[in-house]
Design an enzyme around this catalytic site. Structure first.
Site, PDB file in Angstrom:
ATOM      1  N   GLN A 216       5.140   1.032  12.418  1.00  0.00           N
ATOM      2  CA  GLN A 216       4.716  -0.207  11.769  1.00  0.00           C
ATOM      3  C   GLN A 216       5.589  -1.378  12.212  1.00  0.00           C
ATOM      4  OE1 GLN A 216       2.232  -1.125   9.160  1.00  0.00           O
ATOM      5  NE2 GLN A 216       1.533   0.366  10.627  1.00  0.00           N
TER       6      GLN A 216
ATOM      7  N   LYS B 217       9.737   0.590  -0.696  1.00  0.00           N
ATOM      8  CA  LYS B 217       9.146  -0.743  -0.718  1.00  0.00           C
ATOM      9  C   LYS B 217       8.232  -0.878   0.493  1.00  0.00           C
ATOM     10  CE  LYS B 217      13.259  -3.035  -1.784  1.00  0.00           C
ATOM     11  NZ  LYS B 217      14.080  -4.099  -2.376  1.00  0.00           N
TER      12      LYS B 217
ATOM     13  N   GLU C 253       4.852  -5.456   6.846  1.00  0.00           N
ATOM     14  CA  GLU C 253       4.797  -6.891   7.096  1.00  0.00           C
ATOM     15  C   GLU C 253       6.181  -7.476   7.359  1.00  0.00           C
ATOM     16  OE1 GLU C 253       0.658  -8.047   4.915  1.00  0.00           O
ATOM     17  OE2 GLU C 253       2.461  -8.435   3.780  1.00  0.00           O
TER      18      GLU C 253
ATOM     19  N   ILE D 232      12.632   4.883   3.022  1.00  0.00           N
ATOM     20  CA  ILE D 232      11.652   4.958   4.098  1.00  0.00           C
ATOM     21  C   ILE D 232      10.967   6.325   3.994  1.00  0.00           C
ATOM     22  CG2 ILE D 232      11.319   4.916   6.607  1.00  0.00           C
ATOM     23  CD1 ILE D 232      12.049   2.177   5.282  1.00  0.00           C
ATOM     24  N   LEU D 233       9.682   6.313   3.643  1.00  0.00           N
ATOM     25  CA  LEU D 233       8.989   7.561   3.298  1.00  0.00           C
ATOM     26  C   LEU D 233       8.753   8.431   4.524  1.00  0.00           C
ATOM     27  CD1 LEU D 233       6.420   6.005   0.803  1.00  0.00           C
ATOM     28  CD2 LEU D 233       8.582   7.159   0.264  1.00  0.00           C
ATOM     29  N   ASN D 234       8.495   7.794   5.658  1.00  0.00           N
ATOM     30  CA  ASN D 234       8.292   8.527   6.913  1.00  0.00           C
ATOM     31  C   ASN D 234       8.861   7.659   8.043  1.00  0.00           C
ATOM     32  OD1 ASN D 234       7.451   9.743   9.266  1.00  0.00           O
ATOM     33  ND2 ASN D 234       5.299   9.920   8.656  1.00  0.00           N
TER      34      ASN D 234
ATOM     35  N   GLY E 192       0.792  -1.229   0.000  1.00  0.00           N
ATOM     36  CA  GLY E 192       0.000   0.000   0.000  1.00  0.00           C
ATOM     37  C   GLY E 192       0.821   1.275   0.000  1.00  0.00           C
TER      38      GLY E 192
ATOM     39  N   VAL F 226       7.075  -2.223   4.242  1.00  0.00           N
ATOM     40  CA  VAL F 226       7.799  -2.473   5.492  1.00  0.00           C
ATOM     41  C   VAL F 226       6.871  -3.001   6.597  1.00  0.00           C
ATOM     42  CG1 VAL F 226       7.625  -0.157   6.512  1.00  0.00           C
ATOM     43  CG2 VAL F 226       9.669  -1.518   6.900  1.00  0.00           C
TER      44      VAL F 226
HETATM   45 MO1  MOS Z   1      -2.289  -8.027   4.432  1.00  0.00          MO
HETATM   46  S1  MOS Z   1      -2.443  -9.798   5.387  1.00  0.00           S
HETATM   47  O1  MOS Z   1      -2.384  -8.503   2.792  1.00  0.00           O
HETATM   48  O2  MOS Z   1      -3.543  -7.021   4.974  1.00  0.00           O
END
Ligand code: MOS
Length: 735
Positions: A628, A691, A695, A619-621, A514, A693
């Site tokens: 996260q 990219k 997960e 790293i955008l922020n 996202g 991060v």
């Molecule tokens: Mo993630 S498990 O694709 O919200």
């Protein structure tokens, strides 16, 4: 905008706004309780009635009869919706089981009715008056028993059921040092704070649903399909979301039932899935049984690596692809992976934070620790020795970036790894046996088409609109940072509007794609807007520079506000990713270091210190990214020590179906956490060079904890979660 060639220098590289630790722009609303979550959308749906969901009391079988007369006559009741009176319903692309069951029952707590009443209490009281007679059928609930009948899952080009390179059997047979072990991970629940909740309101044949959902376009499509109406007649709005972790990737029962209830009651209806229904009604991370085989030379070079995984799901469901990382993480000429899916009549299995890698690394990274011990080699060194610069299944195919070694080395140094004693149970601190553990982190970097619209308003401020969601991750903030950087305006001049299906379709929040994909979509829209603005100012778009609220070229400047004075200027576009993710393997890397204390008398484990080192592109922020990662590390501790949906194998349901019985870490369980981001940009990944991060942070944590417990106590547990009953009998004698 097509993204087909590696990104060159672009305005994001200025890093005036992007890349800076920035407070969440939605933070004050969240902390003051003024950000309206789905169930709090009072203003938009005045006079809403309340729905109460009834779940099936059996796991598999049929409803023989259902008597709703008493419920319908109860005080305040406006409607009772069941499959018998809801009309013909379809099934969404992303749902395996029906969201409204009956007469056939597919899993325990599958929704079978919604009672709608003037008040929540009336709806709840009336729901108790529904009498259901079931015909129970025998179901399959035990993965270990169903395992032998497990099959290859549906072919999927992106994650084939099996992979091979070299000759695994011969390579493994010939290896002088071998490991062949099984590991198990349990069913887990997303257990997010905000339950699944929706408010639905009809105007004619159009329905608007204020909901809590990670993927607006998927949800809109599936809700329309299920209701059997064109998707143009469905609007989904989800501006604030109290956690998702994959549990809100798809529309769930409460959204459908709110829509059906509102149609039946001719009033807006709000439904929050009751907490005790969440674990069995919605999706969960499926349990796995994993077999890992590793063969190596005596000096520690892996020559053969094999990983097989079994998981279960309802008919037509999907496997947990726990072997994913083993295809890419370590070198070794002879390789195999196998994924097998058993049919189980349990609640639907699906994605939960880092599906695949999270449970896969819980097994693989214990195996790596066990193998290092067999080789009498330091586990950090063993991993470094087996790094690979190319896709080990397709030599010649490079990684876009791969800094696993840097993560391991810098982490070891920062953590004080060289103080670790290789012999287990050799450090004592009062009543605590103390140990350290390490694990590699790995998560693929996925990219998804994402669109946005950016408006330069007449007052010179900027508004971004996209159906991207913010599930607590910081999307609002990084999107504002992106637009501010691209247009040369202060962050405070950017308004971000998210989570509405009226806005351009974004990548949504899933699979840690996202942040990178959605900001790239905003980047593309800003490029369009810059061209429009430059043209209007009479400057050649290629020369225009955007800074300090002005556009400049050839020694001349014009304020943005002046250009928009006579009417807003709009740029809209989507980022579309070409072949770069095929030509290059795009993954994110990291290393987790954990120190635990295991109580010498009781076997209780306390985590003492944690460190994550991440290499995940730009790293955008750093502030929201750190947030996260520490959240993901916390979730990893839960996976290691607590989280476990306890399965009743006779009746086929998860017994501990509330937050009292399903344990997750709380503040008191979590010690000091440290996060390091390696300075990295990945021009292959996107124009943002970022990219995912969110997960990566959970990937490997469970194994790092398990390895630390072994180092502390000398007890090796291969069956998660590592609760004290699994340690106690095998602990060293208490002295
Ligand atoms: Mo993630 S498990 O694709 O919200």
């Amino acid at each position: 905008m097509k993204f087909n060639t590696p990104a060159g220098t672009n305005p994001i590289d200025q890093l005036k706004v992007v890349g800076r630790a920035t407070d969440r722009i939605d933070g004050p609303m969240k902390t003051s309780g003024t950000a309206p979550y789905a169930y709090e959308q009072h203003g938009v749906a005045p006079g809403a009635a309340y729905g109460y969901v009834v779940g099936s009391a059996i796991a598999k079988g049929r409803i023989a009869s259902m008597d709703v007369v008493m419920a319908q006559r109860a005080p305040g009741v406006l409607a009772v919706v069941t499959a018998a009176n809801a009309g013909k319903l379809g099934k969404g692309k992303f749902n395996t089981a029906k969201l409204l069951g009956g007469p056939e029952i597919q899993h325990y707590h599958q929704a079978i009715a919604l009672v709608v009443a003037d008040t929540f209490e009336q709806a709840r009281a009336a729901a108790q008056l529904i009498k259901v007679k079931y015909v129970r059928e025998k179901g399959a609930y035990d993965l270990a028993k169903a395992k032998d009948k497990a099959r290859s899952p549906r072919p999927d080009p992106d994650s084939p059921a099996d992979s091979k390179a070299g000759n695994f059997d011969a390579g493994f047979a010939a290896a002088p040092v071998k490991l062949d072990l099984h590991y198990t991970t349990p069913d887990q629940s997303h257990a997010m704070m905000e339950p699944h909740a929706s408010v639905a309101s009809w105007k004619g044949d159009h329905v608007t649903v204020w909901t809590s959902n990670q993927m607006i376009a998927w949800g809109k499509g599936d809700l329309a399909k299920t209701l059997g109406i064109p998707k143009e007649q469905v609007r989904l709005v989800s501006p604030y979301i109290g956690g998702g972790f994959g549990g809100k990737l798809f529309v769930r029962a409460e959204a459908l039932l709110a829509a059906l209830g509102a149609r039946a009651a001719r009033r807006p209806v709000k439904v929050a899935l009751q907490r005790p229904l969440m674990m069995n009604n919605t999706t969960h991370r499926p349990a796995t049984i994993q077999r890992i085989r590793i063969g190596a030379t005596r000096d520690g070079k892996i020559t053969a690596i094999g990983h097989e995984s079994w998981s279960g799901d309802l008919p037509g469901g999907k496997p947990e692809v726990a072997v994913q990382q083993t295809r890419l993480l370590y070198a070794g000429a002879n390789r195999m992976t196998k994924t097998r899916l058993a049919v189980l009549d349990l609640p639907e299995g699906n994605a939960m934070r880092a599906p695949g890698e999270a449970p896969g690394l819980m097994a693989l990274e214990i195996a790596m620790d066990e193998m290092a011990e067999k080789l009498q080699m330091d586990p950090v060194r063993f991993r470094i020795l087996n790094d690979t610069k190319v896709d080990p299944e397709k030599p010649g195919r490079p990684f876009s970036q791969r800094r696993l070694i840097d993560c391991l080395r810098s982490g070891a140094e920062r953590f004080g790894w060289n103080a670790r004693k290789p012999v287990p149970a050799s450090v004592r601190d009062g009543r605590w046996l103390v140990g350290m553990g390490v694990a590699s982190a790995f998560r693929n970097n996925l990219v998804m088409k994402s669109a946005a619209r950016v408006r330069l308003e007449r007052d010179g401020s900027v508004t971004v609109e996209t159906d991207m969601t913010d599930i607590g991750t910081g999307s609002y903030t990084i999107i504002a940072q992106t637009a501010a950087e691209m247009l040369g305006v202060p962050l405070a001049s950017v308004a971000v509007r998210l989570g509405d299906s009226e806005f351009p379709v974004s990548a949504g929040s899933g699979g840690q794609w996202g942040g990178n994909s959605a900001t790239s979509g905003v980047y593309a829209a800003c490029v369009k807007l810059r061209e429009e603005v430059a043209r209007k100012a009479g400057y050649p778009p290629a020369d225009a520079v955007f800074a300090d609220g002005q556009v400049s070229a050839g020694g001349k400047s014009t304020p943005l506000a002046k250009l928009a004075e006579s009417g807003e200027i709009v740029g809209e576009d989507a980022i579309e990713f070409g072949k770069l993710d095929k030509e290059f393997q795009q993954s994110t890397f990291g290393a987790h270091f954990v120190e635990v204390g295991v109580d010498a008398a009781t076997g209780e484990t306390r985590v003492r210190r944690m460190l994550a080192v991440c290499a995940a592109g730009r790293i955008l922020n750093p502030k929201s990214a750190r947030s996260q990662v520490i959240g993901a590390m916390t979730m990893g501790v839960g996976a290691a020590l607590m989280e476990h949906l306890a399965l009743d194998k006779r009746h086929g349901f998860f017994v501990n179906h509330d937050l009292a019985g399903y344990e997750v870490p709380v503040h008191a369980d979590i010690p000091h956490q440290d996060v390091i981001f390696l300075d990295e940009t990945d021009p292959i990944s996107s124009p943002m060079k970022a990219k995912g991060v969110g997960e990566l942070g959970i990937c490997g944590v469970g194994a790092a904890v398990a390895n630390a417990i072994y180092n502390a106590s000398g007890v090796r547990v291969r069956d998660y979660p590592i609760t004290l009953d699994k340690l106690l009998a095998r602990m060293p004698a208490y002295t």
